[in-house]
Enzyme design. Structure first.
Site, PDB file in Angstrom:
ATOM      1  N   ARG A 254       5.249 -13.239   8.652  1.00 49.24           N
ATOM      2  CA  ARG A 254       5.991 -12.462   8.296  1.00 49.24           C
ATOM      3  C   ARG A 254       7.701 -11.984   9.290  1.00 49.24           C
ATOM      4  NH1 ARG A 254       2.397  -8.414   9.065  1.00 49.24           N
ATOM      5  NH2 ARG A 254       4.108  -7.049   9.447  1.00 49.24           N
TER       6      ARG A 254
ATOM      7  N   GLU B 242       1.056  -1.361  -0.124  1.00 58.25           N
ATOM      8  CA  GLU B 242       0.211  -0.115  -0.216  1.00 58.25           C
ATOM      9  C   GLU B 242       0.502   1.172   0.284  1.00 58.25           C
ATOM     10  OE1 GLU B 242      -3.065  -0.104   3.164  1.00 58.25           O
ATOM     11  OE2 GLU B 242      -3.816   1.863   2.448  1.00 58.25           O
TER      12      GLU B 242
ATOM     13  N   LYS C 160       4.283   0.545  10.387  1.00 60.27           N
ATOM     14  CA  LYS C 160       5.013   1.884   9.638  1.00 60.27           C
ATOM     15  C   LYS C 160       4.567   3.185  10.843  1.00 60.27           C
ATOM     16  CE  LYS C 160       3.921  -0.019   5.561  1.00 60.27           C
ATOM     17  NZ  LYS C 160       2.452   0.173   4.317  1.00 60.27           N
TER      18      LYS C 160
HETATM   19  P1  ATP Z   1       0.089  -1.775   7.018  1.00 56.14           P
HETATM   20  O1  ATP Z   1      -0.891  -2.230   8.290  1.00 56.14           O
HETATM   21  O2  ATP Z   1       0.230  -0.173   6.653  1.00 56.14           O
HETATM   22  O3  ATP Z   1      -0.946  -2.593   5.834  1.00 56.14           O
HETATM   23  P2  ATP Z   1       2.395  -3.511   6.153  1.00 56.14           P
HETATM   24  O4  ATP Z   1       3.788  -4.189   6.429  1.00 56.14           O
HETATM   25  O5  ATP Z   1       1.113  -4.352   5.834  1.00 56.14           O
HETATM   26  O6  ATP Z   1       1.427  -2.687   6.601  1.00 56.14           O
HETATM   27  P3  ATP Z   1       1.923  -2.942   3.180  1.00 56.14           P
HETATM   28  O7  ATP Z   1       1.997  -2.285   2.148  1.00 56.14           O
HETATM   29  O8  ATP Z   1       0.411  -3.398   2.615  1.00 56.14           O
HETATM   30  O9  ATP Z   1       2.433  -2.963   4.906  1.00 56.14           O
HETATM   31  O10 ATP Z   1       2.938  -4.656   2.513  1.00 56.14           O
HETATM   32  C1  ATP Z   1       3.408  -5.478   1.782  1.00 56.14           C
HETATM   33  C2  ATP Z   1       3.298  -6.300   1.265  1.00 56.14           C
HETATM   34  O11 ATP Z   1       3.998  -6.561   2.454  1.00 56.14           O
HETATM   35  C3  ATP Z   1       2.618  -7.225   2.417  1.00 56.14           C
HETATM   36  O12 ATP Z   1       1.856  -8.258   1.742  1.00 56.14           O
HETATM   37  C4  ATP Z   1       2.788  -7.857   2.524  1.00 56.14           C
HETATM   38  O13 ATP Z   1       2.040  -9.082   4.204  1.00 56.14           O
HETATM   39  C5  ATP Z   1       4.674  -7.588   3.290  1.00 56.14           C
HETATM   40  N1  ATP Z   1       4.922  -7.982   4.568  1.00 56.14           N
HETATM   41  C6  ATP Z   1       4.690  -6.539   5.379  1.00 56.14           C
HETATM   42  N2  ATP Z   1       5.547  -6.547   6.503  1.00 56.14           N
HETATM   43  C7  ATP Z   1       6.150  -7.680   6.030  1.00 56.14           C
HETATM   44  C8  ATP Z   1       6.944  -8.284   7.523  1.00 56.14           C
HETATM   45  N3  ATP Z   1       7.653  -7.778   8.423  1.00 56.14           N
HETATM   46  N4  ATP Z   1       7.755  -9.705   6.709  1.00 56.14           N
HETATM   47  C9  ATP Z   1       7.594  -9.788   5.993  1.00 56.14           C
HETATM   48  N5  ATP Z   1       6.477  -9.522   4.830  1.00 56.14           N
HETATM   49  C10 ATP Z   1       6.299  -8.379   4.901  1.00 56.14           C
END
Ligand code: ATP
Ligand code: MG
Length: 611
Positions: A307, A68, A317
């Site tokens: 994750r 996002e 974030k």
């Molecule tokens: P939000 O809470 O804003 O959704 P987010 O960290 O999930 O934050 P996204 O932009 O949705 O951010 O993340 C993009 C992709 O990165 C998603 O597919 C998410 O699953 C993956 N991702 C985010 N954080 C991690 C992490 N700590 N380890 C592995 N993958 C991650």
């Protein structure tokens, strides 16, 4: 210092490249020809049309990375990027770069640009090169709003969705909980035509924000709360960065995401574990849209992985934004930040981050990775690549008191040569490692801690009477020191032992107990060196209601004026080095210039945290 639970232990990969469970799934699917019947189109564009007009493509996987655009990417995203783009690369498929921009409120172009730059820098591309054709696979979920709207109307018409006008409080109360089934909304049995008319009024701006939502009509008694008629569209008057003010209703993420995957004909939709409970809805929605002919089989499949949790690192974030906003760091690319831009500026390489992603593997259970695993990957990448150089970070002057006597002139200097890479770094038959040269003279800078007036037990470096080699130069014998009125060390004194220069026949004629690093006053160059440490002192600054700001490491940045040998001063911005005995350093990509060298410490030579 205790560390958080650590899985896998450093150096012992839990799952190495050939093995992880996603690879097994993909290999099984490819073996079974699961995608051979798939119809492929060009760019998804308007979805349905594209889906039906494509040409046949051989069995080929499609993954996607769907951030996002509401913040900068961090090391957790790097894991996801390496996983999704890496699988596509390794199996001859393609990974779509897709912005999941269905929420109009927090999304901005600057994040889009930052994210694209980060993914590119990590070494991945969203271009495919199939059949002699290069195609870009950069997509925006907001480009599918028209299709999503049609999908919603279809669900209404088929009796699978209804407009609910309960208040948010009523909806919450009627959802039930783990122990109590939900209660049907009084609007649940409204006729499709009535729902359709009401939904169109939502779209046309005739209802205020929050007055109604469109809900999927599934099962209010489901054991999975996500299946209790989840909201799929809401009214929200907000300007969207891509669609402007065209819409005042926006799809919910859980509704939008499966549709995005289906339109792009994603084969393996890989996400983090918290979406496991959403999978039944993902499958339900795709199945309804296939029934309605809006989407063609086979359906995309969602797979979840754990994750990345990294000790000493925060990946929220919101909290990262707070660190920046409150000036605890210098910005999003501060070298202490776990953002990809921060890691890059710190000196982490794309190869080291790819290695890290591979080493930590992909699992289905949450675990913590120790920060030292990341540092180890950087060392492994740079060990045979980074040129060596000498730098003195805490300088004190060493005077060679017999220099003029031996060489006839106190200002006499002599050239020294050392390899820029260790011998093992060059494959046999590939020639000699590149060399670097610097001068030795009557005065050199050495590390303050390389002298001890009264040496502790086992101390092998300079103390009166001891023989030590100036690395790449002469063996010297320490004779004493000078101090100022308050007793602080101002100079170390030594005698040079003639005919002992490294690389000459006499080099081995006397035995020195140690070799120390140094930079001569004659050729050393002053440089700013930023000694970075972990940003937090607590391996888990975020856990259990702790205030992460309290765990900020007050010593996470120490700036010193150092002396470096001339080869280092010629560094290009972003060039990495091993400062001998000190660790890996990078010429700061923003602040470094040849006239004013600035280096960042990436990491030490070995794991010494807390020791
Ligand atoms: P939000 O809470 O804003 O959704 P987010 O960290 O999930 O934050 P996204 O932009 O949705 O951010 O993340 C993009 C992709 O990165 C998603 O597919 C998410 O699953 C993956 N991702 C985010 N954080 C991690 C992490 N700590 N380890 C592995 N993958 C991650
Ligand atoms: Mg997310």
């Amino acid at each position: 210092m205790t560390t958080a639970p650590q899985t896998p232990p450093s150096g012992e990969p839990e799952s190495t490249r050939p093995g992880n469970f996603l690879r097994q799934i993909i290999e099984h699917d490819l073996g079974a020809g699961a995608y051979a019947q798939r119809l492929w189109g060009g760019s998804p564009g308007d979805g349905a049309h594209h889906q039906q007009s494509g040409a046949r493509d051989p069995a080929r996987i499609r993954t996607r990375f769907p951030p996002e655009p509401n913040g900068h990417l961090h090391v957790g995203h790097a894991k996801s990027i390496c996983l999704n783009f890496g699988l596509a690369r390794d199996y001859g498929g393609v990974c779509h770069m897709r912005f999941d921009d269905t929420n109009p409120e927090k999304e901005e172009q600057q994040y889009v640009d930052s994210i694209l730059e980060a993914v590119r820098w990590l070494g991945f591309s969203w271009d495919s090169h199939f059949g002699g054709k290069t195609e870009s696979h950069l997509y925006y979920a907001s480009d599918y709003f028209d299709f999503m709207y049609r999908a919603a109307e279809y669900l209404i018409t088929a009796g699978h969705a209804y407009v609910d006008e309960q208040t948010p409080e009523q909806m919450r109360a009627n959802r039930g909980d783990f122990n109590t089934p939900g209660t049907n909304s009084p609007y649940r049995n409204r006729a499709p035509q009535e729902n359709l008319a009401r939904f169109r009024q939502m779209r046309d701006g005739q209802l205020p924000d929050g007055a109604a939502v469109l809900r999927a009509r599934i099962d209010m008694a489901s054991g999975n709360i996500n299946m209790r008629d989840p909201a799929i569209y809401r009214i929200k008057r907000a300007t969207h960065h891509n669609t402007g003010d065209k819409w005042c209703i926006y799809p919910m993420y859980t509704f939008a995401h499966p549709i995005e995957d289906a339109l792009e004909q994603i084969t393996h939709s890989i996400c983090t574990l918290e979406f496991e409970d959403q999978r039944p809805f993902y499958d339900w929605l795709i199945a309804r849209l296939i029934e309605g002919g809006l989407i063609l089989p086979p359906p995309p499949r969602q797979y979840e992985f754990a994750r990345l949790n990294l000790t000493y690192v925060i990946t929220s974030k919101r909290k990262l934004a707070q660190l920046v906003a409150e000036n605890h760091v210098s910005g999003w690319d501060d070298p202490r930040m776990p953002t990809i831009h921060g890691l890059r500026r710190r000196g982490y390489t794309p190869a080291s981050l790819q290695l890290f992603a591979e080493r930590i593997g992909v699992t289905k259970t949450d675990s913590w990775i120790d920060y030292s695993v990341l540092e180890g990957c950087l060392r492994e990448d740079l060990e045979n690549k980074a040129h060596r150089g000498m730098a003195v970070l805490d300088p004190v002057k060493l005077v060679l008191t017999n220099w003029a006597e031996i060489f006839g002139d106190a200002s006499y200097t002599e050239e020294c040569t050392q390899p820029a890479l260790p011998h093992g770094a060059i494959a046999p038959g590939q020639g000699e490692p590149p060399a670097r040269t610097f001068k030795i003279g009557a005065q050199v800078w050495i590390e303050r801690q390389d002298f001890a007036e009264t040496p502790p037990k086992g101390y092998k470096r300079l103390y009166p009477g001891n023989l030590v080699r100036l690395k790449g130069g002469y063996v010297i014998e320490c004779t004493g020191c000078a101090k100022d009125a308050s007793g602080n060390l101002t100079e170390v004194h030594a005698k040079v032992i003639p005919d002992t220069k490294s690389g000459t026949p006499g080099a081995d004629s006397v035995k020195a107990k140690a070799a120390i690093t140094w930079v001569s006053l004659a050729s050393g160059i002053s440089a700013q060196v930023r000694l970075y440490e972990r940003l937090f002192t607590d391996p888990n600054p975020d856990a259990g209601g702790k205030n992460f700001l309290q765990a900020l490491n007050p010593d996470s940045l120490k700036t010193v004026t150092a002396y470096v040998e001339p080869s280092l001063a010629q560094a290009r911005p972003d060039e990495k080095f091993q400062f001998e005995r000190h660790g890996y350093f990078v010429a700061d990509r923003i602040d470094h210039t040849p006239g004013k060298p600035v280096f960042n410490r990436i990491t030490g030579l070995k794991d010494s945290w807390g020791k």
